[in-house]
Design a protein around this motif. Structure first.
Motif, mmCIF file in Angstrom:
data_model
loop_
_atom_site.group_PDB
_atom_site.id
_atom_site.type_symbol
_atom_site.label_atom_id
_atom_site.label_comp_id
_atom_site.label_asym_id
_atom_site.label_seq_id
_atom_site.Cartn_x
_atom_site.Cartn_y
_atom_site.Cartn_z
ATOM 1 N N LYS A 12 0.825 -1.209 0.000
ATOM 2 C CA LYS A 12 0.000 0.000 0.000
ATOM 3 C C LYS A 12 0.858 1.256 0.000
ATOM 4 O O LYS A 12 0.635 2.186 -0.798
ATOM 5 C CB LYS A 12 -0.921 -0.005 1.223
ATOM 6 C CG LYS A 12 -1.811 1.228 1.312
ATOM 7 C CD LYS A 12 -2.738 1.134 2.521
ATOM 8 C CE LYS A 12 -3.633 2.368 2.627
ATOM 9 N NZ LYS A 12 -4.561 2.285 3.780
ATOM 10 N N LEU A 13 1.874 1.287 0.859
ATOM 11 C CA LEU A 13 2.718 2.478 0.963
ATOM 12 C C LEU A 13 3.615 2.640 -0.271
ATOM 13 O O LEU A 13 3.921 3.768 -0.676
ATOM 14 C CB LEU A 13 3.566 2.415 2.237
ATOM 15 C CG LEU A 13 2.778 2.464 3.553
ATOM 16 C CD1 LEU A 13 3.722 2.342 4.738
ATOM 17 C CD2 LEU A 13 1.962 3.745 3.658
ATOM 18 N N ARG A 14 4.031 1.528 -0.863
ATOM 19 C CA ARG A 14 4.837 1.596 -2.086
ATOM 20 C C ARG A 14 4.033 2.266 -3.198
ATOM 21 O O ARG A 14 4.536 3.144 -3.926
ATOM 22 C CB ARG A 14 5.274 0.191 -2.522
ATOM 23 C CG ARG A 14 5.947 0.162 -3.899
ATOM 24 C CD ARG A 14 6.326 -1.232 -4.311
ATOM 25 N NE ARG A 14 5.193 -2.126 -4.423
ATOM 26 C CZ ARG A 14 4.328 -2.136 -5.437
ATOM 27 N NH1 ARG A 14 4.445 -1.254 -6.428
ATOM 28 N NH2 ARG A 14 3.343 -3.011 -5.481
ATOM 29 N N LYS A 15 2.772 1.870 -3.337
ATOM 30 C CA LYS A 15 1.919 2.452 -4.372
ATOM 31 C C LYS A 15 1.651 3.928 -4.084
ATOM 32 O O LYS A 15 1.624 4.749 -5.003
ATOM 33 C CB LYS A 15 0.610 1.662 -4.463
ATOM 34 C CG LYS A 15 0.795 0.238 -4.970
ATOM 35 C CD LYS A 15 -0.490 -0.572 -4.868
ATOM 36 C CE LYS A 15 -0.264 -2.014 -5.299
ATOM 37 N NZ LYS A 15 -1.490 -2.852 -5.122
ATOM 38 N N LEU A 19 5.906 4.103 -6.502
ATOM 39 C CA LEU A 19 7.020 3.224 -6.859
ATOM 40 C C LEU A 19 6.510 1.866 -7.329
ATOM 41 O O LEU A 19 5.548 1.328 -6.774
ATOM 42 C CB LEU A 19 7.939 2.999 -5.647
ATOM 43 C CG LEU A 19 8.668 4.227 -5.082
ATOM 44 C CD1 LEU A 19 9.348 3.874 -3.764
ATOM 45 C CD2 LEU A 19 9.687 4.759 -6.081
ATOM 46 N N THR A 20 7.150 1.315 -8.366
ATOM 47 C CA THR A 20 6.907 -0.074 -8.749
ATOM 48 C C THR A 20 7.745 -0.967 -7.851
ATOM 49 O O THR A 20 8.644 -0.498 -7.138
ATOM 50 C CB THR A 20 7.295 -0.314 -10.212
ATOM 51 O OG1 THR A 20 8.714 -0.103 -10.348
ATOM 52 C CG2 THR A 20 6.531 0.628 -11.143
ATOM 53 N N ALA A 25 12.926 -1.988 -5.311
ATOM 54 C CA ALA A 25 14.033 -2.946 -5.181
ATOM 55 C C ALA A 25 15.359 -2.300 -5.566
ATOM 56 O O ALA A 25 16.390 -2.508 -4.902
ATOM 57 C CB ALA A 25 13.759 -4.170 -6.050
ATOM 58 N N GLU A 26 15.346 -1.491 -6.620
ATOM 59 C CA GLU A 26 16.580 -0.835 -7.065
ATOM 60 C C GLU A 26 17.116 0.111 -5.992
ATOM 61 O O GLU A 26 18.331 0.155 -5.739
ATOM 62 C CB GLU A 26 16.317 -0.063 -8.353
ATOM 63 C CG GLU A 26 17.562 0.622 -8.915
ATOM 64 C CD GLU A 26 17.280 1.369 -10.208
ATOM 65 O OE1 GLU A 26 18.212 2.016 -10.716
ATOM 66 O OE2 GLU A 26 16.130 1.301 -10.695
ATOM 67 N N LYS A 27 16.228 0.854 -5.343
ATOM 68 C CA LYS A 27 16.647 1.787 -4.303
ATOM 69 C C LYS A 27 17.201 1.047 -3.082
ATOM 70 O O LYS A 27 18.059 1.575 -2.358
ATOM 71 C CB LYS A 27 15.471 2.673 -3.893
ATOM 72 C CG LYS A 27 15.036 3.660 -4.975
ATOM 73 C CD LYS A 27 13.857 4.492 -4.526
ATOM 74 C CE LYS A 27 13.419 5.493 -5.588
ATOM 75 N NZ LYS A 27 14.428 6.524 -5.839
#
Length: 305
Positions: A12-15, A19-20, A25-27
């Motif tokens: 939920k917080l990622r969306k 961010l995908t 993951a990259e960060k």
């Protein structure tokens, strides 16, 4: 830890952060498959990832670990001290905002205020006003967090202390601070069981009027002093926490000066209920923004836009 709750919260917080899974993951320097496993409740982040993850998702570690979904298990009860009305302005907001912010930090959005208080409406939060005559007829059978008086605590990791107190089911738990002096000195053993000390500041811990009563453990002792008359658990906080009991206008001025100093040094707004509501996922930013004054809107825009 419930991996499913944690996973749903991360997703939920990622969306909300735009961010995908791959971008997050990259960060973090990991694979997107690892993020996918977190969000599906198959695995959890390792110890080294929690701090960075909380920063990227603009939340705190405790909210990630426990998950936003657990917030409705507890209710809040505020019993303000009418010697200083809850509507009194303390620096840049009403006193009631500081008091309510503590329930919101714990993820509690169902709150009963027992005493004189003007109606207050907040997006995503249910606030019931009850007069003191009704207090004796009320029995809160769910997990309940009580705040006695105009009591306010500020300092690092406050949410973590509240969450730990909420996790104990073996009796009533009282927040306890370590300081030079206080009204209620207590003795605390290695299991964090405590009793009111009659002979001085045992352990240098002092009970603060923040009381957590798990379901099945009725708060039948009445006043805060009544709670301290028996055995209870102590959630002990480290030094550096500032505890205020605003029982006079002089103490309200003292809190105002503290807030002014801290906000000028940190750029944060202390006790900003609008910010906490958005960060805890209780309501969307746009809904909260509609209820704010101009200064708060500008502050929130700097955080969420």
């Amino acid at each position: 830890m419930d991996l499913n709750k944690t996973g749903k919260t991360i997703a939920k917080l990622r969306k909300q952060a735009g961010l995908t899974q791959a971008a997050l993951a990259e960060k973090l320097g990991i694979s997107d498959k690892a993020v996918s496993k977190w969000e599906r409740g198959i695995a959890c982040p390792d110890v080294a990832s929690w701090n960075t993850l909380s920063i990227l998702l603009d939340t705190d570690i405790e909210s990630l670990i426990y998950g936003h979904e657990g917030r409705n298990e507890w209710k809040g009860v505020l019993l303000p001290d009418n010697s200083v009305p809850a509507s009194t302005t303390v620096y840049n907001k009403p006193l009631i905002h500081y008091l309510l912010s503590q329930f919101l930090l714990a993820g509690i959005n169902d709150i009963t205020v027992i005493g004189d208080c003007e109606p207050i409406s907040l997006p995503g939060v249910n606030i019931t006003i009850a007069d003191r005559a009704d207090r004796l007829n009320r029995r809160f059978t769910s997990h309940t967090f009580y705040i006695y008086g105009n009591s306010f605590i500020y300092g690092p990791n406050l949410t973590r202390h509240f969450k730990r107190a909420m996790s104990r089911t073996d009796g009533i738990t009282v927040i306890s601070s370590m300081k030079g002096k206080g009204r209620y000195p207590i003795a605390v053993d290695t299991d964090r069981r405590a009793v009111l000390s009659r002979d001085g500041a045992a352990n240098q811990y002092y009970a603060e009027p923040f009381v957590f009563v798990p379901a099945g453990c009725e708060n039948s002792r009445g006043s805060f002093e009544g709670i301290l008359s028996g055995d209870f658990n102590a959630e002990t906080m480290a030094r550096g926490m500032a505890a205020f009991n605003i029982g006079s206008y002089e103490e309200a001025l003292r809190l105002s000066e503290y807030v002014r100093l801290m906000e000028s040094m940190t750029g944060e707004r202390i006790g900003c209920i609008e910010e906490i509501i958005v960060r805890r996922g209780m309501a969307e930013y746009e809904d909260v923004r509609k209820t704010c004054d101009k200064g708060t809107k500008e502050y929130l825009e700097g955080l969420f836009l």
